[in-house]
Design an enzyme around this catalytic site. Sequence first.
Site, PDB file in Angstrom:
ATOM      1  N   GLU A   1     -46.656 -35.229 -84.656  1.00 24.19           N
ATOM      2  CA  GLU A   1     -46.195 -34.223 -83.777  1.00 24.19           C
ATOM      3  C   GLU A   1     -45.993 -32.801 -84.465  1.00 24.19           C
ATOM      4  OE1 GLU A   1     -46.557 -34.620 -80.600  1.00 24.19           O
ATOM      5  OE2 GLU A   1     -46.369 -36.944 -80.529  1.00 24.19           O
TER       6      GLU A   1
ATOM      7  N   ASP B   1     -55.596 -44.022 -65.411  1.00 25.22           N
ATOM      8  CA  ASP B   1     -54.442 -43.509 -65.566  1.00 25.22           C
ATOM      9  C   ASP B   1     -54.401 -41.869 -65.916  1.00 25.22           C
ATOM     10  OD1 ASP B   1     -51.257 -44.039 -65.445  1.00 25.22           O
ATOM     11  OD2 ASP B   1     -51.574 -43.633 -67.486  1.00 25.22           O
TER      12      ASP B   1
END
Length: 317
Positions: free
Chosen positions: A235, A260
């Site tokens: 990240e 999804d």
Amino acid sequence: MDLSSVTKTKLEMSRNYHDMGSVNKLREAAQSGDEGALEEAAKQFEAIFVQMMLKSMRKAQDALADKDSPFSTEQVKFYREMHDKQIATDLSANGSIGLAEVIMQQMNPGNGVMPAGVVRADGDLSVLNRHNVAAIQNAQNRVMGNNNDNVSQGAFKSAAFASPKEFVDALYPHAIEAAKALNLDPKAMIAQAAVETGWGKSLIHKNDGENSHNLFGIKADKRWDGEKATVDTLEFVNNVPEKQQASFRSYGSFTHSMEDYVDFIKSNPRYEQAIQKTESPKDYFNALQEAGYATDPHYAEKVMAVLDGNMLGELIP
């Protein structure tokens, strides 16, 4: 004379440290998408790296040098630095270091080479010892008393496809159907999945080796009550990459993953602006990035590079 030979000569001239005009030609060729210019640019980056090493070595030498020596004057140092820069450029051009090749592969997302993010995430090395990883993690879970059936703490990343072609052939038919719900080009969905998974080379697998089928890096937040897989991920915090652990959604199939993804985008208020821009993939991915879909500050740029790249263009005419 062959036109390609003329172009190559102009690019090779940019290796001369003193030739600023040729460096400008290199910039123009790179902007036009010339692969030869990309190679030369990689060599220039390698040359910069070599220059830094030589500069550090020279500083160490200067610390021990005789200050009264005629070889320690500022004029000598000036010409010596120019000489070092040209040496660095020549070393790079001859492939003596090998760094340029690696840089070129990472700068060209359309060449099918595993991206840097996948290499950092262990690439598909886990395939070689998948059973050992699963066995060790299962033993640890039994000792630690991990009874949460929905969370796979020992998840890892490994390959699910042998090549970009296999990746596209398996997923594109499903992307065509899923993308209709967003009015999005299905190739754009494939490009995003390629960036998230390294063309299927870095898909999350649960500790028992079962594929999570998570194509879009969607995390398992409090709204998700299905199975999860916890794995190390990269990240960006204040634009600085940082290794963290996160739980990701696990699906029964790639079709479920795409469905999804569509539901995730449509049901989340933060992506309302993105939904209104799906007719333009560039605007869509920029809006996704601005809304916080990914922490990578260059996320949209990377997806568009794959979408517009030669690899996807050849696989999906």
